[in-house]
Design a protein around this motif. Structure first.
Motif, PDB file in Angstrom:
ATOM      1  N   ILE A   9       0.838  -0.959   0.008  1.00  0.00           N
ATOM      2  CA  ILE A   9      -0.064   0.071  -0.154  1.00  0.00           C
ATOM      3  C   ILE A   9       0.823   1.239   0.037  1.00  0.00           C
ATOM      4  CG2 ILE A   9      -1.831   1.280   1.278  1.00  0.00           C
ATOM      5  CD1 ILE A   9      -2.944  -1.289   2.375  1.00  0.00           C
ATOM      6  N   GLU A  10       1.750   1.300   0.929  1.00  0.00           N
ATOM      7  CA  GLU A  10       2.724   2.369   1.039  1.00  0.00           C
ATOM      8  C   GLU A  10       3.527   2.508  -0.406  1.00  0.00           C
ATOM      9  OE1 GLU A  10       2.617   4.610   3.239  1.00  0.00           O
ATOM     10  OE2 GLU A  10       1.766   3.563   4.831  1.00  0.00           O
ATOM     11  N   LEU A  11       3.996   1.541  -1.064  1.00  0.00           N
ATOM     12  CA  LEU A  11       4.870   1.712  -2.212  1.00  0.00           C
ATOM     13  C   LEU A  11       3.840   2.274  -3.187  1.00  0.00           C
ATOM     14  CD1 LEU A  11       7.021  -1.616  -2.180  1.00  0.00           C
ATOM     15  CD2 LEU A  11       7.733   0.844  -1.824  1.00  0.00           C
ATOM     16  N   SER A  12       2.597   1.882  -3.269  1.00  0.00           N
ATOM     17  CA  SER A  12       1.710   2.164  -4.348  1.00  0.00           C
ATOM     18  C   SER A  12       1.535   3.634  -4.166  1.00  0.00           C
ATOM     19  CB  SER A  12       0.396   1.301  -4.533  1.00  0.00           C
ATOM     20  OG  SER A  12       0.606   0.106  -3.909  1.00  0.00           O
ATOM     21  N   LEU A  13       1.273   3.973  -2.824  1.00  0.00           N
ATOM     22  CA  LEU A  13       0.858   5.392  -2.621  1.00  0.00           C
ATOM     23  C   LEU A  13       2.162   6.275  -3.167  1.00  0.00           C
ATOM     24  CD1 LEU A  13      -1.016   5.083   0.612  1.00  0.00           C
ATOM     25  CD2 LEU A  13      -1.764   5.748  -1.547  1.00  0.00           C
ATOM     26  N   GLN A  14       3.231   5.792  -3.186  1.00  0.00           N
ATOM     27  CA  GLN A  14       4.421   6.676  -3.820  1.00  0.00           C
ATOM     28  C   GLN A  14       4.300   6.488  -5.254  1.00  0.00           C
ATOM     29  OE1 GLN A  14       7.991   5.157  -1.799  1.00  0.00           O
ATOM     30  NE2 GLN A  14       7.021   5.364   0.177  1.00  0.00           N
ATOM     31  N   ASN A  15       3.532   5.872  -5.896  1.00  0.00           N
ATOM     32  CA  ASN A  15       3.651   5.935  -7.422  1.00  0.00           C
ATOM     33  C   ASN A  15       2.324   6.537  -7.815  1.00  0.00           C
ATOM     34  OD1 ASN A  15       3.321   4.993 -10.127  1.00  0.00           O
ATOM     35  ND2 ASN A  15       4.057   3.048  -9.823  1.00  0.00           N
ATOM     36  N   PRO A  16       2.856   7.829  -8.748  1.00  0.00           N
ATOM     37  CA  PRO A  16       1.782   8.706  -9.199  1.00  0.00           C
ATOM     38  C   PRO A  16       0.711   7.749  -9.944  1.00  0.00           C
ATOM     39  CG  PRO A  16       3.891   9.526  -9.521  1.00  0.00           C
ATOM     40  CD  PRO A  16       4.243   8.311  -9.082  1.00  0.00           C
ATOM     41  N   ALA A  17       1.014   6.931 -10.636  1.00  0.00           N
ATOM     42  CA  ALA A  17       0.275   6.085 -11.434  1.00  0.00           C
ATOM     43  C   ALA A  17      -0.688   5.150 -10.850  1.00  0.00           C
ATOM     44  CB  ALA A  17       0.982   5.166 -12.372  1.00  0.00           C
ATOM     45  N   PHE A  18      -0.470   4.779  -9.608  1.00  0.00           N
ATOM     46  CA  PHE A  18      -1.457   4.227  -8.764  1.00  0.00           C
ATOM     47  C   PHE A  18      -1.955   4.764  -7.554  1.00  0.00           C
ATOM     48  CE2 PHE A  18       1.938   0.321  -9.921  1.00  0.00           C
ATOM     49  CZ  PHE A  18       1.271   0.165 -10.952  1.00  0.00           C
ATOM     50  N   ALA A  19      -1.387   5.666  -7.177  1.00  0.00           N
ATOM     51  CA  ALA A  19      -1.879   6.265  -5.948  1.00  0.00           C
ATOM     52  C   ALA A  19      -3.148   6.843  -5.831  1.00  0.00           C
ATOM     53  CB  ALA A  19      -0.960   7.670  -5.324  1.00  0.00           C
ATOM     54  N   PRO A  20      -3.937   7.647  -6.855  1.00  0.00           N
ATOM     55  CA  PRO A  20      -5.038   7.827  -6.827  1.00  0.00           C
ATOM     56  C   PRO A  20      -6.071   6.809  -6.545  1.00  0.00           C
ATOM     57  CG  PRO A  20      -4.115   9.114  -8.660  1.00  0.00           C
ATOM     58  CD  PRO A  20      -3.111   7.943  -8.060  1.00  0.00           C
ATOM     59  N   THR A  21      -5.918   5.659  -7.380  1.00  0.00           N
ATOM     60  CA  THR A  21      -6.714   4.557  -7.167  1.00  0.00           C
ATOM     61  C   THR A  21      -6.669   3.942  -5.813  1.00  0.00           C
ATOM     62  OG1 THR A  21      -6.119   3.970  -9.411  1.00  0.00           O
ATOM     63  CG2 THR A  21      -7.496   2.295  -8.431  1.00  0.00           C
TER      64      THR A  21
END
Ligand SMILES: Cc1cc2nc3c(=O)[nH]c(=O)nc-3n(C[C@H](O)[C@H](O)[C@H](O)COP(=O)(O)OP(=O)(O)OC[C@H]3O[C@@H](n4cnc5c(N)ncnc54)[C@H](O)[C@@H]3O)c2cc1C
Length: 366
Positions: free
Chosen positions: A308-320
């Motif tokens: 979850i933390e790693l995806s939140l750092q990725n602009p492509a995944f964060a909004p979803t």
């Protein structure tokens, strides 16, 4: 590593020159996505192109060990080994035929899954064994590994979705592997030999073969006469192509595969449940999978706090990802369904999770 002596005498100089035998080329092919590394003797994508034209002189003639290779994303060293690497992914990657009505496609082994599905979209069809490496994995490699996608609980894995194969055995002979009851010639003889082995070894297999849900699909002679718990074919027929699925390139080199396609789902539902602990998430999975008893549930995935933390750092995944979180969960469980009709919005939003046990849930239409 020097070329083995047998190669010097057996391999024609012209063909040898066309193989990449420079250390840098051999090094590039010396590993896959695993921790293993073995320096190759040589590697060639041209050889694969020649093989497509059926002008393959057998490995046995030249006494050359052959390692077929697709995208090289295997995680257990399946494409690692000394020998001549034949890379199918560069030149042998066409869709040969699509029968939209019968929902079948015949493809060359080097085609990448995402590329195949892009071509099938116009027919409203797809190949549903959706490995995470869909952008790199080839159908030949997926068949070699009996790959399994996140939607396998609904669609099965490779062995359930391969209808036939054309493949070369080590003596250079090209065989049609398909339904055993329709097989002729050498393919039929191979099938009969495996069946006889299976019958002779049946007690040993039953006593010693681990009874797991998804055994590795190496040559398992017990398979021919006895369908396993999840039968490979809907009508219970035996298909010789299934001997090759999961054989990791050790039995034959695939020239083409006939695939069973599925219809693209008309509606998709994604449910997300937030859990405070790992134990609660794992305990709830048994209830969540029952939501799909009618075949509508296609996938269940667990996403831990690190992811979850790693995806939140990725602009492509964060909004979803942000839209799926409620508070600060330790884990999220995602489930994915194909719905026949679109239910009313009230039913979709904030729906409770399986059995009312897990924490708050969010359900959204995709
Ligand atoms: C990050 C990551 C995520 C992954 N996720 C998944 C997943 O969700 N599900 C899953 O099942 N796997 C997964 N894998 C493993 C791997 O991606 C799959 O098994 C993939 O299908 C392999 O395809 P490939 O084209 O890379 O095959 P390769 O690694 O190139 O080859 C696989 C096997 O097939 C053989 N082979 C290749 N071409 C032929 C041919 N023409 N004839 C005969 N044999 C051939 C090779 O010799 C080898 O034994 C994952 C791997 C990584 C690194």
């Amino acid at each position: 590593m020097k070329w083995p002596e047998s190669w010097r005498s057996g391999w024609p100089p012209k063909r040898r020159a066309k193989c990449c035998s420079r250390p840098a080329d051999r090094g590039r092919y010396s590993t896959d996505a695993s921790i293993y590394q073995v320096m190759r003797s040589a590697c060639s994508s041209r050889a694969a192109r020649k093989m497509r034209a059926s002008r393959w002189t057998s490995a046995a003639t030249f006494k050359v060990p052959v390692v077929p290779r697709g995208g090289g994303t295997s995680q257990c060293g399946q494409t690692v080994g000394a020998g001549l690497v034949i890379d199918f992914s560069k030149h042998v990657r066409n869709v040969l035929d699509v029968d939209a009505e019968a929902r079948t496609a015949t493809v060359e082994p080097g085609i990448v899954l995402d590329h195949l599905n892009a071509q099938l979209k116009k027919h409203k069809l797809w190949y549903p064994v959706d490995v995470s490496t869909a952008a790199q994995a080839t159908l030949g490699g997926m068949a070699g590994n009996n790959s399994c996608g996140s939607r396998s609980i609904a669609y099965g894995n490779m062995v359930h979705n391969v209808l036939g194969a054309q493949a070369w055995t080590a003596d250079g002979a090209l065989h049609e592997f398909g339904r055993f009851d329709q097989a002729t010639g050498a393919a039929r003889a191979l099938g009969e030999r495996v069946r006889d082995l299976a019958l002779a070894l049946k007690p040993e297999i039953e006593a010693r073969w681990p009874k797991v849900l998804r055994p590795r699909r190496r040559l398992q002679p017990g398979r021919l006469p006895q369908p396993e718990r999840a039968p490979y074919t809907a009508d219970g027929s035996v298909n010789l192509a299934h001997l090759l699925v999961g054989s990791e390139g050790t039995l034959a080199l695939t020239r083409s595969l006939k695939l069973q396609l599925s219809r693209l789902p008309r509606h998709k539902v994604l449910g997300v449940v937030n859990f405070p602990t790992f134990y609660k998430a794992m305990d709830s999975a048994q209830h969540i999978v029952k939501l799909g008893a009618d075949g509508t549930l296609t996938a269940v995935e667990l996403v831990d706090r690190t992811m979850i933390e790693l995806s939140l750092q990725n602009p492509a995944f964060a909004p979803t990802v942000r839209s799926a979180l409620i508070g600060h969960p330790t884990l999220c469980c995602w489930w994915n369904s194909r719905a026949k009709t679109r239910p009313p919005a009230a039913q979709a939003e904030g729906a409770g999770a399986a059995d009312g046990r897990p924490g708050p849930a969010r359900t959204r239409w995709c």
